[in-house]
Design a protein around this motif. Sequence first.
Motif, PDB file in Angstrom:
ATOM      1  N   TYR A  78      12.802   2.000  96.368  1.00 43.08           N
ATOM      2  CA  TYR A  78      12.737   3.168  97.234  1.00 43.08           C
ATOM      3  C   TYR A  78      13.774   4.217  96.860  1.00 43.08           C
ATOM      4  CZ  TYR A  78       9.770   0.001  99.824  1.00 43.08           C
ATOM      5  OH  TYR A  78       8.776  -0.882 100.178  1.00 43.08           O
ATOM      6  N   LYS A  79      14.399   4.042  95.676  1.00 43.67           N
ATOM      7  CA  LYS A  79      15.207   5.109  95.102  1.00 43.67           C
ATOM      8  C   LYS A  79      14.281   6.054  94.360  1.00 43.67           C
ATOM      9  CE  LYS A  79      19.080   3.262  96.483  1.00 43.67           C
ATOM     10  NZ  LYS A  79      19.881   3.898  97.570  1.00 43.67           N
ATOM     11  N   LEU A  80      14.585   7.301  94.392  1.00 40.59           N
ATOM     12  CA  LEU A  80      13.655   8.333  93.920  1.00 40.59           C
ATOM     13  C   LEU A  80      13.120   8.065  92.513  1.00 40.59           C
ATOM     14  CD1 LEU A  80      12.281  11.051  94.532  1.00 40.59           C
ATOM     15  CD2 LEU A  80      14.270  12.190  93.521  1.00 40.59           C
ATOM     16  N   GLY A  81      14.023   7.785  91.566  1.00 42.64           N
ATOM     17  CA  GLY A  81      13.583   7.593  90.186  1.00 42.64           C
ATOM     18  C   GLY A  81      12.654   6.396  90.041  1.00 42.64           C
ATOM     19  N   ASN A  82      13.027   5.265  90.635  1.00 40.38           N
ATOM     20  CA  ASN A  82      12.206   4.058  90.532  1.00 40.38           C
ATOM     21  C   ASN A  82      10.873   4.231  91.248  1.00 40.38           C
ATOM     22  OD1 ASN A  82      14.123   2.741  89.039  1.00 40.38           O
ATOM     23  ND2 ASN A  82      15.026   1.649  90.777  1.00 40.38           N
ATOM     24  N   PHE A  83      10.908   4.921  92.402  1.00 38.63           N
ATOM     25  CA  PHE A  83       9.659   5.106  93.147  1.00 38.63           C
ATOM     26  C   PHE A  83       8.670   5.939  92.343  1.00 38.63           C
ATOM     27  CE2 PHE A  83       6.762   7.138  96.084  1.00 38.63           C
ATOM     28  CZ  PHE A  83       6.374   6.087  96.894  1.00 38.63           C
ATOM     29  N   ASN A  84       9.160   6.952  91.676  1.00 40.91           N
ATOM     30  CA  ASN A  84       8.247   7.772  90.876  1.00 40.91           C
ATOM     31  C   ASN A  84       7.730   7.013  89.654  1.00 40.91           C
ATOM     32  OD1 ASN A  84       8.135  10.106  92.468  1.00 40.91           O
ATOM     33  ND2 ASN A  84      10.068  10.896  91.620  1.00 40.91           N
ATOM     34  N   GLU A  85       8.536   6.099  89.122  1.00 38.55           N
ATOM     35  CA  GLU A  85       8.033   5.227  88.055  1.00 38.55           C
ATOM     36  C   GLU A  85       6.935   4.314  88.596  1.00 38.55           C
ATOM     37  OE1 GLU A  85       8.510   5.135  84.918  1.00 38.55           O
ATOM     38  OE2 GLU A  85      10.206   6.494  84.666  1.00 38.55           O
ATOM     39  N   PHE A  86       7.128   3.849  89.829  1.00 39.64           N
ATOM     40  CA  PHE A  86       6.132   2.993  90.470  1.00 39.64           C
ATOM     41  C   PHE A  86       4.839   3.776  90.719  1.00 39.64           C
ATOM     42  CE2 PHE A  86       4.444   0.776  94.345  1.00 39.64           C
ATOM     43  CZ  PHE A  86       4.181  -0.437  93.741  1.00 39.64           C
ATOM     44  N   ARG A  87       5.004   5.017  91.137  1.00 46.67           N
ATOM     45  CA  ARG A  87       3.831   5.870  91.341  1.00 46.67           C
ATOM     46  C   ARG A  87       3.103   6.093  90.025  1.00 46.67           C
ATOM     47  NH1 ARG A  87       2.306  10.396  94.785  1.00 46.67           N
ATOM     48  NH2 ARG A  87       1.025  11.841  93.552  1.00 46.67           N
ATOM     49  N   GLN A  88       3.862   6.310  88.957  1.00 43.43           N
ATOM     50  CA  GLN A  88       3.239   6.519  87.652  1.00 43.43           C
ATOM     51  C   GLN A  88       2.521   5.253  87.190  1.00 43.43           C
ATOM     52  OE1 GLN A  88       5.907   8.028  84.674  1.00 43.43           O
ATOM     53  NE2 GLN A  88       4.424   7.807  83.007  1.00 43.43           N
ATOM     54  N   LEU A  89       3.132   4.084  87.443  1.00 45.71           N
ATOM     55  CA  LEU A  89       2.474   2.820  87.103  1.00 45.71           C
ATOM     56  C   LEU A  89       1.150   2.686  87.842  1.00 45.71           C
ATOM     57  CD1 LEU A  89       2.421  -0.062  85.866  1.00 45.71           C
ATOM     58  CD2 LEU A  89       3.701  -0.832  87.889  1.00 45.71           C
ATOM     59  N   GLY A 101     -10.233   0.129  91.309  1.00 46.64           N
ATOM     60  CA  GLY A 101      -9.396   0.859  92.255  1.00 46.64           C
ATOM     61  C   GLY A 101      -8.027   0.223  92.367  1.00 46.64           C
ATOM     62  N   VAL A 102      -7.063   1.042  92.780  1.00 48.74           N
ATOM     63  CA  VAL A 102      -5.693   0.568  92.942  1.00 48.74           C
ATOM     64  C   VAL A 102      -5.178   1.035  94.291  1.00 48.74           C
ATOM     65  CG1 VAL A 102      -3.345   0.628  92.031  1.00 48.74           C
ATOM     66  CG2 VAL A 102      -5.277   0.676  90.457  1.00 48.74           C
ATOM     67  N   LEU A 103      -4.502   0.144  94.983  1.00 49.15           N
ATOM     68  CA  LEU A 103      -3.910   0.478  96.272  1.00 49.15           C
ATOM     69  C   LEU A 103      -2.443   0.096  96.252  1.00 49.15           C
ATOM     70  CD1 LEU A 103      -4.568   1.563  99.122  1.00 49.15           C
ATOM     71  CD2 LEU A 103      -4.934  -0.797  99.845  1.00 49.15           C
ATOM     72  N   SER A 104      -1.604   1.077  96.515  1.00 46.78           N
ATOM     73  CA  SER A 104      -0.177   0.805  96.588  1.00 46.78           C
ATOM     74  C   SER A 104       0.449   1.774  97.573  1.00 46.78           C
ATOM     75  CB  SER A 104       0.482   0.957  95.214  1.00 46.78           C
ATOM     76  OG  SER A 104       0.655   2.318  94.883  1.00 46.78           O
ATOM     77  N   VAL A 105       1.749   1.606  97.819  1.00 49.45           N
ATOM     78  CA  VAL A 105       2.441   2.480  98.773  1.00 49.45           C
ATOM     79  C   VAL A 105       2.301   3.938  98.367  1.00 49.45           C
ATOM     80  CG1 VAL A 105       4.721   3.106  99.661  1.00 49.45           C
ATOM     81  CG2 VAL A 105       4.088   0.704  99.467  1.00 49.45           C
ATOM     82  N   SER A 106       2.328   4.208  97.091  1.00 43.50           N
ATOM     83  CA  SER A 106       2.289   5.600  96.632  1.00 43.50           C
ATOM     84  C   SER A 106       0.918   6.237  96.770  1.00 43.50           C
ATOM     85  CB  SER A 106       2.746   5.681  95.171  1.00 43.50           C
ATOM     86  OG  SER A 106       1.822   5.021  94.326  1.00 43.50           O
TER      87      SER A 106
END
Length: 814
Positions: A78-89, A101-106
């Motif tokens: 939930y740190k900005l950099g890691n979260f955006n990497e997670f969103r990109q993943l 389909g993919v479902l995640s927090v982002s």
Amino acid sequence: MWEKLAVFIIRFRLSLVAILAVITVFMAYKAKDVEMTYDFAQVVSEKDPDMLYFKQFKRTFGEDGNVLVIGLQDSSIYKLGNFNEFRQLTDTLAKVQGVNGVLSVSKLLNISKDTASNSFKAAPIFKAPPRSQKELDSLMRVVNSVEFYKGQLISPNTGATLLALTMDPKYLNSSKRQAVMNNILGFAAQFEKKTSIKLHYAGLPYVRSTMTSKVAGEMKFFTILAMIVTGITLLVFFRTWSAVVFPLIVVGVTVIWCIGSIVLLGFKINLLTGLIPSIIIVIGIPNCTYLLSRYHYDYRKSGNQMLAMTRVIRKIGLVTLMNNTTTAVGFIVFAFTDIAILYQFGLVATINIFAAFIISFILIPAAFTYLPPPTPKQLEHLDAAPLTKLLEFFDYLVLDRRPTVYIAALVLVAGAAIGISRIEAVSYMVDDLPKKSSVNSDLAFFESHFNGVMPLEFEVDTHKKKGLFKLKNLEKIDQFEKYLRTQPELSPPVSLVTFLKASTQAFYNGNPSFYRLPDNSEKNFILSALANSGGSAGGAGMNSKLLRSFIDSTSQKARISLKIADIGSQNLDTLMNTKIIPEMNRIFKGTGMDIRPTGTTIIFTKGNEYVIHTLRDSLFMAFGLVGLVVLILFRSFKTVLFALIPNAVTLILTAGIMGYFNIALKPSTALIFVIALGIDGDNSIHLLAKFRQEMALNGGRVREAVSVTLSEAGTSMIYTSIVLFVGFSIFAFSEFGGTKALGMLMSASLLITNFSNLILLPSLLVTFEHGKGDTDTNALIRHYDESYHEEDDDADLNLKEMHKASDYEGDYSI
């Protein structure tokens, strides 16, 4: 017949080898198309009512076992950099071919009320990558306020989160599956490297992919290892490389035929059929051992290669064929089941056991009649007697200490009975993998944070169109779901009810306290708003793709979907039969609705019980078939009993070992007994065949016949058992629990069968066989591989034909 067949094989050996070569090339060409599969549903009959119901359920609502989950527990996500990497993943994985389909927090949606259009609107919570930590924290507060997502994507207790991928069934059930999985795992590994956040994987697609890879790897590993181990054994026994190379060529050709036959039959490699190549090697080597040892014996007597090899085929052909038939009995009974995985295993193994017999009886005679004759040094093994003292001790026990033998057998059987009483019939979805494997450790992660990931489904049928939208029916479903939430083994359910609760919360502007079913005053408005939302872009209504997977087209049937921990078949039965089903029946009694559990997990559990019962019936059938083979060979019901009693003792003692070592009874271990019966029955036939012939030669003197039988047949029986013991022992190195148990128990059975067939069986013969009656004239077996007498060799063989075969070079006419 065997004399003519022997002459035919020797005379036309080049043509026969050429035919084998052509068939082998064709089989190798087909073998390149072999595919892997790991389908849990294969363990249940296609005609089973629960299986038919499950198929209908999937036609109505879609697959239940096509979700792969990636989980993590790390606050730094939930740190900005890691979260955006997670969103990109998440975005990258959504583009992988084979992922629907993919479902995640982002990618979560937030449902809001649109008063102007009397509808609900669904919009992404994260419309764009957060640009600051403050923005991310604010959006996460929105995520955490949506009650629908709690326990589904975010653990309310530990903060762990997961990413769920819905896989395309077309890719899951094809050879493309592994490429899809490799892409997914590759992108996930890049994420781990960038963020140092540990990821965990689970779900049936991941389990099946891992199993498939391991099955493929172990099939290659054990095939090579079986070749090496059996080759060393042959070298020790025969002391010549030719006796190693050509038997390995025989089993190598058989393996090619085996894989080719799997393709030709339309089957795929699974956890069982993947074992067949290495099993065929282990079982096929004794054919070559019998042929070569008898060839050496007869060559030393006659000094003529052609004559010696012809005698071998003539004398041991029928016995070896019957031994292969007895071995095949342990597999062919599976072909009479309607369980796909067992049927395929039994049919492929049976076909290739007889293929190994044919190949060995063509290639070995062809090769060794062209090779130089064996040297005196290579024949030394015929005089080696390392087991003489042991066999003399067996002879002493049989002739002078039979009461001790019977008492020892009874004590061992009684002890085994105690062990058998400790056996538990239980299996897990992934219990064939070692406890320390990544699959099991990752599964423990999801069970700890999300109560499990194995699919469990319920179907509710109101028996009326639009019956699902009656409030009293929804309240009953809700009551049942609230009960399911109290069970620690289950994840929170997802259904029409949870969608309606989320809609009610949205109706009240996202207030979490309104996450409930609408009451009578709210119901019509909310249902109307949902209906109006269906056609809008990003709509959240009744026609949305997600909701359509939870209700049928007539709004008569609903699906309740949840996940369950891999608690084992025994605990699952207890949970379903003592808790869930009684409460389910109580809640829905008198409502006019029917509810029924289903899903891959239920089918797998039923399959465990179904297969065990089927294997029990197969074991009885195998006993009957082995008895029939013995009856055909010896034309004596008494001999049938002599053969079956020792083998029954062997199986009882093996089962006792299983209980003492806490090896659970499950499909992968239950089949061992049927296979062991077929293989162990070979020794009984060898000993009985030799005994019957000695009885005929010495005028029916039982004790003398038993002594000669032990001294002459005992050595080859023990050597064969050693070859099989060493061969099956290699499976103890398997990563699969069932395969490891196969190696351990089969090896134990092969050791025990020496007691049963070399001590107990001869004791029974001495006690109950009185030498009366004609026991040889009516028997189908007249000769035995250890019994060769000069007076019948030259009289029965057509030496003129042998000279023709020896001189023949290019003319196939006689």
